[in-house]
Design a protein around this motif. Structure first.
Motif, PDB file in Angstrom:
ATOM      1  N   LEU A   6       0.827  -1.207   0.000  1.00 35.66           N
ATOM      2  CA  LEU A   6       0.000   0.000   0.000  1.00 35.66           C
ATOM      3  C   LEU A   6       0.859   1.255   0.000  1.00 35.66           C
ATOM      4  CD1 LEU A   6      -2.809  -0.994   2.532  1.00 35.66           C
ATOM      5  CD2 LEU A   6      -2.623  -1.474   0.093  1.00 35.66           C
ATOM      6  N   ASP A  39       4.830   2.953  -1.894  1.00 33.80           N
ATOM      7  CA  ASP A  39       5.832   2.820  -2.956  1.00 33.80           C
ATOM      8  C   ASP A  39       7.183   2.536  -2.315  1.00 33.80           C
ATOM      9  OD1 ASP A  39       7.453   2.938  -5.153  1.00 33.80           O
ATOM     10  OD2 ASP A  39       6.778   4.912  -5.836  1.00 33.80           O
ATOM     11  N   ASN A  61       2.935  -1.704  -6.277  1.00 35.32           N
ATOM     12  CA  ASN A  61       2.661  -0.428  -5.633  1.00 35.32           C
ATOM     13  C   ASN A  61       1.237  -0.014  -5.998  1.00 35.32           C
ATOM     14  OD1 ASN A  61       2.616   2.239  -4.701  1.00 35.32           O
ATOM     15  ND2 ASN A  61       3.810   2.995  -6.449  1.00 35.32           N
ATOM     16  N   VAL A  62       0.270  -0.286  -5.131  1.00 34.42           N
ATOM     17  CA  VAL A  62      -1.131  -0.035  -5.482  1.00 34.42           C
ATOM     18  C   VAL A  62      -1.424   1.450  -5.644  1.00 34.42           C
ATOM     19  CG1 VAL A  62      -1.803  -2.154  -4.291  1.00 34.42           C
ATOM     20  CG2 VAL A  62      -1.987   0.024  -3.097  1.00 34.42           C
ATOM     21  N   LYS A  63      -0.600   2.315  -5.058  1.00 34.54           N
ATOM     22  CA  LYS A  63      -0.815   3.757  -5.182  1.00 34.54           C
ATOM     23  C   LYS A  63      -0.653   4.229  -6.621  1.00 34.54           C
ATOM     24  CE  LYS A  63       0.850   6.486  -2.054  1.00 34.54           C
ATOM     25  NZ  LYS A  63       1.813   7.160  -1.143  1.00 34.54           N
ATOM     26  N   TRP A 116      -1.712   2.672  -9.341  1.00 28.32           N
ATOM     27  CA  TRP A 116      -2.574   1.834 -10.181  1.00 28.32           C
ATOM     28  C   TRP A 116      -2.931   2.514 -11.499  1.00 28.32           C
ATOM     29  CZ3 TRP A 116      -7.335   3.562 -11.705  1.00 28.32           C
ATOM     30  CH2 TRP A 116      -7.909   4.614 -10.987  1.00 28.32           C
ATOM     31  N   LEU A 175      -5.077  -3.652  -8.858  1.00 30.94           N
ATOM     32  CA  LEU A 175      -4.359  -2.659  -8.069  1.00 30.94           C
ATOM     33  C   LEU A 175      -5.302  -1.568  -7.569  1.00 30.94           C
ATOM     34  CD1 LEU A 175      -1.040  -2.271 -10.129  1.00 30.94           C
ATOM     35  CD2 LEU A 175      -1.409  -3.573  -8.024  1.00 30.94           C
ATOM     36  N   LYS A 176      -6.233  -1.160  -8.425  1.00 32.65           N
ATOM     37  CA  LYS A 176      -7.208  -0.146  -8.021  1.00 32.65           C
ATOM     38  C   LYS A 176      -8.086  -0.671  -6.892  1.00 32.65           C
ATOM     39  CE  LYS A 176     -10.902   2.843  -9.761  1.00 32.65           C
ATOM     40  NZ  LYS A 176     -11.742   3.199 -10.944  1.00 32.65           N
ATOM     41  N   TYR A 201      -6.287  -0.579  -3.751  1.00 37.07           N
ATOM     42  CA  TYR A 201      -6.031   0.795  -3.310  1.00 37.07           C
ATOM     43  C   TYR A 201      -7.258   1.442  -2.677  1.00 37.07           C
ATOM     44  CZ  TYR A 201      -4.731   5.725  -3.476  1.00 37.07           C
ATOM     45  OH  TYR A 201      -4.478   7.031  -3.139  1.00 37.07           O
ATOM     46  N   ASN A 202      -8.425   1.337  -3.347  1.00 38.09           N
ATOM     47  CA  ASN A 202      -9.591   2.077  -2.843  1.00 38.09           C
ATOM     48  C   ASN A 202     -10.859   1.234  -2.730  1.00 38.09           C
ATOM     49  OD1 ASN A 202     -10.413   1.796  -5.500  1.00 38.09           O
ATOM     50  ND2 ASN A 202      -9.949   3.903  -6.075  1.00 38.09           N
TER      51      ASN A 202
END
Length: 237
Positions: free
Chosen positions: A87, A89, A122-124, A126, A138-139, A142-143
């Motif tokens: 979650l 980098d 690194n999901v940030k 995405w 990944l998105k 992330y959210n």
């Protein structure tokens, strides 16, 4: 996430424990999967503890030890993937994926070919992912927004798991209360109160799950009540 197909999963274990010997540092893996020629270790990482690169080194060693029994040949080691979904980098380059393989420092075209890969997601980042399936995953990490069938299925499973945890709490509260009443009945000489109390606990649990519109098969497995009993409960509720 890797863009490869798994031919058939032979071995699946969540929270897999590995250690070299009883006195060495052990590790607990979130997900551990292998097919006929490859192994996959997957971990979700929320906090940057600054030690992930060294952890992958240790993970790889323990995995290899677990694969090779005494007398086995090194060539029997499977292709290995160690995956971290982060979650944050870890390397600060704003890339959605960082993939590492062992190559020659003097000539990058020369690979060690040790069949080991370490991959950090690194999901940030995405939005920078070009592969649509991986981008959706990944998105979602992330959210929590689900876009395709896979992420929607995952979202549904996450929701169900969270609700089941709450139901277990409610179940335990009801069951403990009824067992207490049953114990009072026993103390008064009515031993049949124990069996009745246990049955009442299962019924009350089933009622809670029915109100949540949970599938009958799940409720039946959780409570031991038959489908016919559940139908009657639903009609009479």
């Amino acid at each position: 996430m890797l863009g490869i197909s798994i031919e058939k999963i032979e071995y699946l274990e969540r929270e897999k424990d590995l250690r070299a010997d009883p006195f060495s540092k052990g590790i607990r893996l979130d997900v551990y999967v292998k097919d006929s020629a490859r192994s996959f270790t997957l971990e979700m990482q929320c906090d940057d503890r600054k030690d992930l690169p060294l952890r992958t080194r240790y993970y790889q060693g323990l995995q290899d030890i677990s694969f090779l029994d005494k007398g086995n040949l090194y060539r029997h080691l499977p292709e290995s993937y160690i995956l971290f979904i982060c979650l944050f980098d870890l390397f600060g380059k704003d890339l959605p994926v960082y993939t590492f393989e062992n190559t020659c420092v003097e000539e990058h075209s020369v690979s060690l070919n040790d069949k080991c890969r370490k991959v950090f997601y690194n999901v940030k980042a995405w939005e920078r992912e070009t592969n649509p399936e991986r981008r959706a995953l990944l998105k979602f990490f992330y959210n929590d927004e689900a876009e395709d069938k896979l992420t929607k299925d995952m979202q549904e499973q996450v929701s169900l798991t969270r609700n089941l945890r709450q139901w277990r709490k409610e179940h335990m509260t009801v069951e403990q209360e009824i067992k207490l009443q049953a114990s009072y009945a026993y103390d008064d000489g009515f031993s049949q109160g124990i069996d009745q109390g246990a049955h009442d606990a299962r019924v009350e649990t089933a009622k809670i799950l029915l109100k949540k519109n949970i599938d009958f098969s799940i409720i039946s497995e959780s409570t031991g009540l038959s489908s016919e009993e559940l139908e009657n409960l639903k009609k009479n509720d």
